[in-house]
Design a protein around this motif. Structure first.
Motif, mmCIF file in Angstrom:
data_model
loop_
_atom_site.group_PDB
_atom_site.id
_atom_site.type_symbol
_atom_site.label_atom_id
_atom_site.label_comp_id
_atom_site.label_asym_id
_atom_site.label_seq_id
_atom_site.Cartn_x
_atom_site.Cartn_y
_atom_site.Cartn_z
ATOM 1 N N LEU A 68 22.766 29.171 -16.968
ATOM 2 C CA LEU A 68 23.722 28.070 -16.810
ATOM 3 C C LEU A 68 23.881 27.315 -18.126
ATOM 4 O O LEU A 68 24.998 26.955 -18.515
ATOM 5 N N ARG A 69 22.782 27.079 -18.837
ATOM 6 C CA ARG A 69 22.870 26.397 -20.134
ATOM 7 C C ARG A 69 23.781 27.175 -21.087
ATOM 8 O O ARG A 69 24.652 26.601 -21.765
ATOM 9 N N ASN A 70 23.605 28.487 -21.125
ATOM 10 C CA ASN A 70 24.424 29.322 -22.009
ATOM 11 C C ASN A 70 25.891 29.276 -21.619
ATOM 12 O O ASN A 70 26.775 29.270 -22.481
ATOM 13 N N MET A 71 26.158 29.250 -20.314
ATOM 14 C CA MET A 71 27.535 29.137 -19.824
ATOM 15 C C MET A 71 28.186 27.841 -20.304
ATOM 16 O O MET A 71 29.346 27.821 -20.728
ATOM 17 N N LEU A 72 27.433 26.751 -20.229
ATOM 18 C CA LEU A 72 27.966 25.444 -20.617
ATOM 19 C C LEU A 72 28.331 25.421 -22.097
ATOM 20 O O LEU A 72 29.384 24.891 -22.480
ATOM 21 N N TYR A 73 27.481 25.985 -22.940
ATOM 22 C CA TYR A 73 27.768 26.011 -24.368
ATOM 23 C C TYR A 73 28.936 26.954 -24.691
ATOM 24 O O TYR A 73 29.709 26.717 -25.613
ATOM 25 N N ALA A 74 29.042 28.051 -23.924
ATOM 26 C CA ALA A 74 30.104 29.027 -24.191
ATOM 27 C C ALA A 74 31.430 28.621 -23.566
ATOM 28 O O ALA A 74 32.460 29.249 -23.826
ATOM 29 N N GLY A 75 31.424 27.569 -22.727
ATOM 30 C CA GLY A 75 32.652 27.148 -22.046
ATOM 31 C C GLY A 75 33.153 28.214 -21.095
ATOM 32 O O GLY A 75 34.365 28.481 -20.999
ATOM 33 N N SER A 76 32.251 28.844 -20.356
ATOM 34 C CA SER A 76 32.583 29.975 -19.484
ATOM 35 C C SER A 76 33.614 29.588 -18.425
ATOM 36 O O SER A 76 33.570 28.494 -17.842
ATOM 37 N N SER A 77 34.536 30.516 -18.157
ATOM 38 C CA SER A 77 35.558 30.286 -17.117
ATOM 39 C C SER A 77 34.925 30.251 -15.730
ATOM 40 O O SER A 77 35.524 29.740 -14.774
ATOM 41 N N THR A 78 33.696 30.761 -15.607
ATOM 42 C CA THR A 78 32.994 30.747 -14.322
ATOM 43 C C THR A 78 32.738 29.318 -13.852
ATOM 44 O O THR A 78 32.502 29.073 -12.665
ATOM 45 N N LEU A 79 32.775 28.354 -14.775
ATOM 46 C CA LEU A 79 32.501 26.960 -14.423
ATOM 47 C C LEU A 79 33.662 26.299 -13.683
ATOM 48 O O LEU A 79 33.507 25.197 -13.149
ATOM 49 N N GLN A 80 34.822 26.938 -13.643
ATOM 50 C CA GLN A 80 35.974 26.361 -12.942
ATOM 51 C C GLN A 80 35.668 26.218 -11.452
ATOM 52 O O GLN A 80 35.065 27.090 -10.844
ATOM 53 N N ASP A 81 36.107 25.096 -10.887
ATOM 54 C CA ASP A 81 35.909 24.787 -9.451
ATOM 55 C C ASP A 81 34.440 24.598 -9.083
ATOM 56 O O ASP A 81 34.080 24.669 -7.894
ATOM 57 N N LEU A 82 33.594 24.352 -10.078
ATOM 58 C CA LEU A 82 32.185 24.100 -9.775
ATOM 59 C C LEU A 82 32.037 22.706 -9.185
ATOM 60 O O LEU A 82 32.481 21.719 -9.770
ATOM 61 N N GLY A 83 31.410 22.626 -8.010
ATOM 62 C CA GLY A 83 31.246 21.340 -7.355
ATOM 63 C C GLY A 83 29.802 20.881 -7.249
ATOM 64 O O GLY A 83 29.520 19.675 -7.264
#
Length: 913
Positions: free
Chosen positions: A124-139
């Motif tokens: 998750l930390r790596n996703m946040l730094y990479a601006g991953s599209s997987t983070l869309q609609d995260l609640g």
């Protein structure tokens, strides 16, 4: 239930429809703390739940998943270790189906775009730094085992996630019981907004504490151990005292007419592991987890049970266990089963006995966990890694020792660790009570165990600190100024600032006392004069000490010069000490490097060397004694003859000679200071000494206050200052420009490299150190920045000859980097370790597991199968990072991808879910 109670319950159900629907699917009634957490979540708050191990706090995390599904939003469920992620993934798939749930760990990616994704916190930390599209609609984000942020190696990741998640995302933190939950909650409110803190210290299954002395089980407490001052069982104290005296010391016995002889004490033999199991089985206390804190100890315990013929499973259980084992091992290559010790391992599992530690093959470890939960394993010998979150509760937990190795030294268990380990005892819904058993050893005081069992103070302390990867990501996404502000919001700085509050209060109280001391000494002018007078006294004292040191140094030089002139046969006087009197020089003891150490024989027949410190001043020969060419000073007769001849010379030692001193009055600086002191207006005051005592107190307290101010200065903005030092180093090395304000192309590459040695990897890529290598060679040299030898590894590791040049260059880059880190006062990057280079090189070349493991053992690098797979997967992770960062067009990126593929085969590729 009264009508009023029914009305309240109906109103509650109407207010929380999601909680009502979620609870209806559960087979048990929720505890109050679980209801509090779920209600807060449905009310739109973030939640921090602190509860004992096994209390059921994951219910609140699973409710966050339910809320996300109901709202059509995403939920990420994070855990600190892959085993826990795998377990949670399996649980959620059973409830919501494989289409709705995904899994992302370092080596597994399943349905990563699902509505619910289980992952390790680093992902998750790596996703946040990479601006991953997987983070869309995260609640929602569930941070399971959030107290892991205290871990000094990985804890910073949890704070990075909390600080970087978008504001609208609700966080559910699940923590073991900590004593500063309110402080942690306050910080979450500061950085995340409204957060409800739910603390529950009651275990759902009561825990009874015991000690096993010999083969007998004693209760630790005379009561239930839950009072403010629980009373230790008197019978236990008496028994340990008796046994301790019996085995503590030997004794002397003297049969009539014979000399007394010493009899050794009998050696205490603790109950064997088999005896412990039999005792627990008779008492109906199985299944059990026995914590040993040693991988080898766990494996040896299983072998002891098998050799002793222990069988804890029925025939039906044995057949069921075999079917599960064979099904789970189906992915393992048949040719490797012998190397893996599969048949011996299966034999132990069928008997109901197993080991569980980090050295096990992942497939083996997960099989053990599955069988234990099903009740098909009755005892697990485990290291403390099992205590971390994995759902493996038992009726009883046994601790063989209260000491463990923490990676650097053997240390006592802390109360928090003891609670975490014994917290596995007692299965909710199965056991009426759980049991914790400590095996007694000589020297173990029941009071120590009682202290561990009854302590309720386990503060959560942040281990957050900025690193290179974090720094470039922060600068790239926020800019240097905002990045500094973000670091100031960390829990680490929050705790540091709170500690400063107490120091600031102390400084203020000291300031008030200083004002009082100054007033007691006199008015403002008089106080300043007194301070000046005291300063003159200090200068006089310092000058006198300096002159005394000069006198001493000059006297020593004179003494050394006189000793160098001594010759064989010179009679000298030793002025003081046990050897005082006349002595004759046998050997002058001249040395081109050290001071002379003459060998002498004294008039009382002692022979030995003398040092400069044995003389108060220069040594002068008092006469001469004829000596033979060779003097055997070890011979008592020779020493006696020399001493006799020395006495017959008639030479007498000179009387006490006064030391030559420099006349201090001849020193112009000291004379001037003394004149100034006598002329000072304070010198003639009648109450001078009384007033000066107030000045002395003032100056002593002022010095203490200055130290406190320095501590405050060092603590305040400490993370931001460390961040600035990192930026300066990164700017020097070309990863940042404009005084650390912008990220360069090399910096963007560093921003995508995650690991303990991130900057070292980036430097090796930047300087082309790993260019022109084939896949096996790249895997070998890359392993050196992830692998860390166990402390018991023997000898120098062997490195493939073709890898040696690249390895030497990697070591050179590391040396230069560490020099820069030292100059910038930064934490040093860990030294590369080539201990895994040879095994991973051979595996990448396609050799069999048997040949790789045998070669590793021959080279002094003994690896368990689990270690081999774990390190291979970490090397694969780094190689895939290199491939992603550099791309398939780059030669090193292409080679890295090929190397990763060559490693992912056989036991390394065997599925872990």
């Amino acid at each position: 239930m009264t009508p009023a109670e029914r009305y309240r319950a109906a109103k509650e159900r109407a207010r929380y429809p999601q909680l009502t629907a979620f609870a209806a699917d559960m087979a048990f009634e929720f505890d109050e703390f679980q209801l509090q957490g779920c209600r807060a979540l449905e009310d739109g708050h973030g939640v921090l739940v602190c509860a004992p191990t096994g209390a059921g706090k994951t219910v609140v995390g699973e409710f966050a998943v339910h809320m996300a599904m109901a709202e059509g939003r995403k939920c990420f469920y994070t855990t600190p270790i892959k085993a826990l992620s795998n377990q949670k993934y399996t649980d959620l798939v059973k409830r919501y189906g494989p289409e709705a749930v995904g899994l992302l760990t370092g080596d597994t990616a399943i349905n990563g775009n699902a509505q619910v994704v289980v992952m390790t916190t680093e992902v998750l930390r790596n996703m946040l730094y990479a601006g991953s599209s997987t983070l869309q609609d995260l609640g929602y984000v569930v941070l399971d085992e959030i107290h892991y942020l205290a871990d000094r190696f990985r804890g910073a990741v949890w704070e990075e996630v909390i600080l970087h998640l978008p504001e609208h995302v609700r966080i559910v933190g699940l923590s073991a019981t900590v004593s500063n939950a309110e402080e942690f909650g306050e910080w979450l409110v500061t950085v995340r907004g409204d957060t409800t803190v739910v603390v529950d210290e009651n275990r759902p299954v009561p825990l009874w504490q015991h000690m096993m002395v010999g083969g007998k089980l004693y209760d630790l407490f005379a009561d239930d151990g839950r009072g403010e001052r629980p009373r230790i069982n008197p019978s236990l104290l008496r028994r340990t005292d008796e046994v301790g005296r019996q085995y503590a010391a030997g004794h002397f016995r003297a049969p009539r007419g014979r000399k007394r002889s010493y009899r050794r004490p009998p050696r205490f033999r603790p109950p064997s592991r088999v005896e412990v199991l039999e005792r627990l089985d008779r008492a109906g206390l199985l299944p059990a987890i026995v914590f040993i804190f040693s991988r080898a100890g766990c494996d040896e315990a299983v072998q002891q049970c098998v050799r002793a013929g222990v069988r804890l499973n029925t025939d039906d259980e044995r057949m069921e266990a075999r079917q599960i084992i064979d099904r789970r091992a189906a992915d393992l290559p048949e040719s490797d089963l012998h190397v893996l010790g599969f048949w011996e391992w299966r034999e132990a599992l069928e008997r109901g006995v197993a080991a569980h530690h980090a050295g096990l093959l992942p497939a083996f470890k997960e099989t053990v966990e599955d069988l234990f939960v099903r009740g098909l394993i009755k005892v697990v010998f485990a290291t403390e890694t099992l205590a971390l979150g994995i759902n493996m509760p038992a009726r009883t937990v046994v601790l063989e020792r209260l000491v463990k190795f923490n990676g650097e030294a053997h240390v006592d268990l802390t109360p928090g660790e003891y609670t975490q380990l014994t917290g596995r005892a007692g299965r909710r819904g199965i056991d009426v009570e759980g049991h914790g058993v400590v095996v007694w050893q000589p020297g173990l005081d029941p009071k120590q165990v009682a202290g561990l069992a009854s302590t309720r103070t386990y503060p959560l302390k942040s281990s957050f600190r900025p690193g290179y990867n974090m720094a470039v990501n922060l600068v790239d996404h926020l800019g240097a100024k905002q990045a500094r502000e973000l670091l100031e919001q960390s829990f680490a700085q929050f705790q540091a600032d709170r500690s400063v509050v107490g120091l600031a209060r102390t400084i203020e109280r000291n300031n008030e006392a200083l004002r009082g001391y100054a007033e007691a000494a006199g008015d403002k002018d008089e106080f300043e004069q007194l301070v000046g007078y005291a300063e003159l006294r200090r200068k006089i004292s310092a000058r006198e000490k300096e002159l005394a040191r000069q006198n001493s140094a000059a006297r020593r030089q004179d003494t050394v010069a006189s000793l160098t002139k001594l010759r064989k046969g010179d009679v000298i006087a030793v002025p003081t000490g046990r050897r005082a009197g006349l002595a004759v020089v046998i050997d002058p003891g001249l040395d081109p490097v050290r001071d002379p150490r003459p060998l002498v024989v004294t008039e009382d027949r002692w022979a030995g060397t003398l040092a400069v410190t044995d003389f108060a001043g220069p040594v002068e020969p008092l006469g001469k004694l004829r000596l033979p060419k060779h003097v055997a000073v070890r011979s008592p007769k020779v020493r006696r003859d020399i001493a006799s001849a020395l006495r017959e010379t008639g030479i007498t030692p000179p009387g006490g000679r006064k030391r030559r001193k420099v006349d201090v009055n001849s020193d112009p600086e000291l004379a001037g200071l003394r004149r100034a002191l006598r002329a000072h207006p304070v010198h003639g005051l009648a109450d001078r000494e009384q007033r000066l005592r107030w000045v002395e107190r003032y100056e002593r307290l002022a010095a203490e206050n200055e130290k406190l101010r320095q501590r405050v200065a060092a603590t305040t903005h400490s993370l931001a200052r460390a961040f600035d030092r990192i930026r300066r180093l990164l700017t020097e090395r070309g990863y940042l420009t404009d005084e650390g304000e912008r990220v360069t192309e090399h910096g963007r590459r560093l921003a995508r490299i995650y690991g303990e040695s991130d900057l070292l990897v980036a430097e090796c890529l930047r300087h082309g150190v790993w260019a022109d290598l084939g896949p096996p060679e790249l895997a070998a040299v890359a392993s050196s920045v992830v692998f860390e030898s166990r402390r018991d590894s023997a000898g120098e590791p062997r490195i493939p000859a073709v890898v040696v040049p690249a390895w030497r260059e990697t070591a050179r880059v590391w040396t230069e980097l560490v020099d820069d880190e030292r100059r910038h006062k930064l934490e040093r990057t860990r030294e590369p370790d080539p201990g895994f280079a040879w095994p991973v090189y051979r595996w990448a070349r396609g050799e069999s597991l048997e040949s790789v493991m045998s070669a590793a053992e021959i080279n002094g690098q003994e690896l368990s199968a689990g270690d081999f797979v774990r390190w291979c997967r970490q090397v694969i992770d780094l190689l895939e990072q290199l491939s992603d960062v550099l791309g398939g067009e780059h030669p090193v990126g292409r080679t890295a991808a090929e190397a990763a593929r060559s490693l992912r085969r056989g036991v390394v590729a065997a599925g872990s879910v």
